[in-house]
Design an enzyme around this catalytic site. Structure first.
Site: not given
Length: 269
Positions: A2-3, A52, A258
């Protein structure tokens, strides 16, 4: 993972459901049982987020720190209680609602000093009113590291993840491999302002939408995005598909473990 907007939404929801009331805190799974017993029956003072990270505050030296990681989730429901399902790390029960936390990377009870130390390692969060973008600029403007990598570094900027990183660079036509020190201050200020706007919208609607009105499906006639995360985006997870602006196939490459996405034409520099 989740951002930052997701954690701020959770902070707002948990504050609405529990703040100012005595709550029951338990750990059906058992891994948080000792800390839960210290909190059970306490007043849930407030919830807040930084990047986060989510913080449930019960007092100056009793703060539950949660980092959801890849698999962590909260589920909320109205009373009455249901039997725990799965591995529930922490359960909070208030006057009208309850929530279960499953699968977080971190769920720990910290002192105020420990929270301050943790937050001191984080960069400014575009969603916090106390954020100082100058702090991030000082690191970015001296770095040879690409802006795409710097935006994902939580020590530089807190809360930005892979989606916001890719989308803000596209929206501002910035080549992702541009060294931080090659940006000018105006570019950085524009990046920050765009992140503030996009992430605040994410808090409001609960998903990431980055496409400007003139490029939406109902305007251009293209098919809406089909993705489990929802939201309309320009380049994220669109590798090989035509750019919504120029038609060039969206490029992708691994960067700092990523996947990075960008348009070689629109972001040519």
């Amino acid at each position: 993972m989740p951002e930052g907007h997701t954690l701020h939404r959770l902070a707002g929801l948990h504050g609405e459901l529990f703040a100012g009331t005595k709550v029951q805190v338990g750990s059906p799974q058992g891994r948080f049982a000792t800390s839960a017993s210290l909190l059970n029956g306490s007043v849930f003072e407030r919830a807040e987020a930084h990047g986060k990270h989510l913080f449930h505050c019960y007092g100056p030296d009793r703060v539950v720190h949660v980092h959801l990681g890849l698999y962590g989730t909260f589920t909320e429901a109205e009373l009455p209680l249901a039997e725990p399902r799965g591995q529930v790390r922490m359960r909070i029960v208030g006057r009208t609602h309850w929530t279960d936390l499953r699968g977080p990377t971190a769920c720990e009870l910290l002192t105020g000093e420990e929270v301050a130390a943790l937050r001191g390692r984080l960069g400014p969060d575009p969603l916090r009113r106390d954020a100082d973008p100058e702090q991030a600029w000082q690191r970015i403007s001296r770095s040879r590291t690409s802006i795409a990598a710097l935006l994902m570094d939580q020590k530089v900027l807190a809360g930005v993840g892979n989606v916001y990183r890719a989308e803000v660079l596209f929206r501002l036509a910035i080549p992702p491999y541009t060294p931080g020190r090659s940006l000018d201050r105006t570019q950085w200020e524009t990046i920050w302002a765009d992140l503030v706007e996009l992430m605040a919208d994410g808090v409001r609607v609960g998903r990431i939408d980055t496409v400007r009105p003139e490029h939406l499906p109902e305007v251009t006639g293209r098919a809406p995005r089909q993705d489990r995360h929802g939201g309309e985006v320009y380049v994220y997870r669109r590798a090989g598909m035509p750019c919504l602006i120029c038609g060039t196939p969206v490029a992708t490459a691994a960067l700092a473990a990523r996947n990075l996405y960008w348009c070689p034409t629109c972001q040519a520099g």
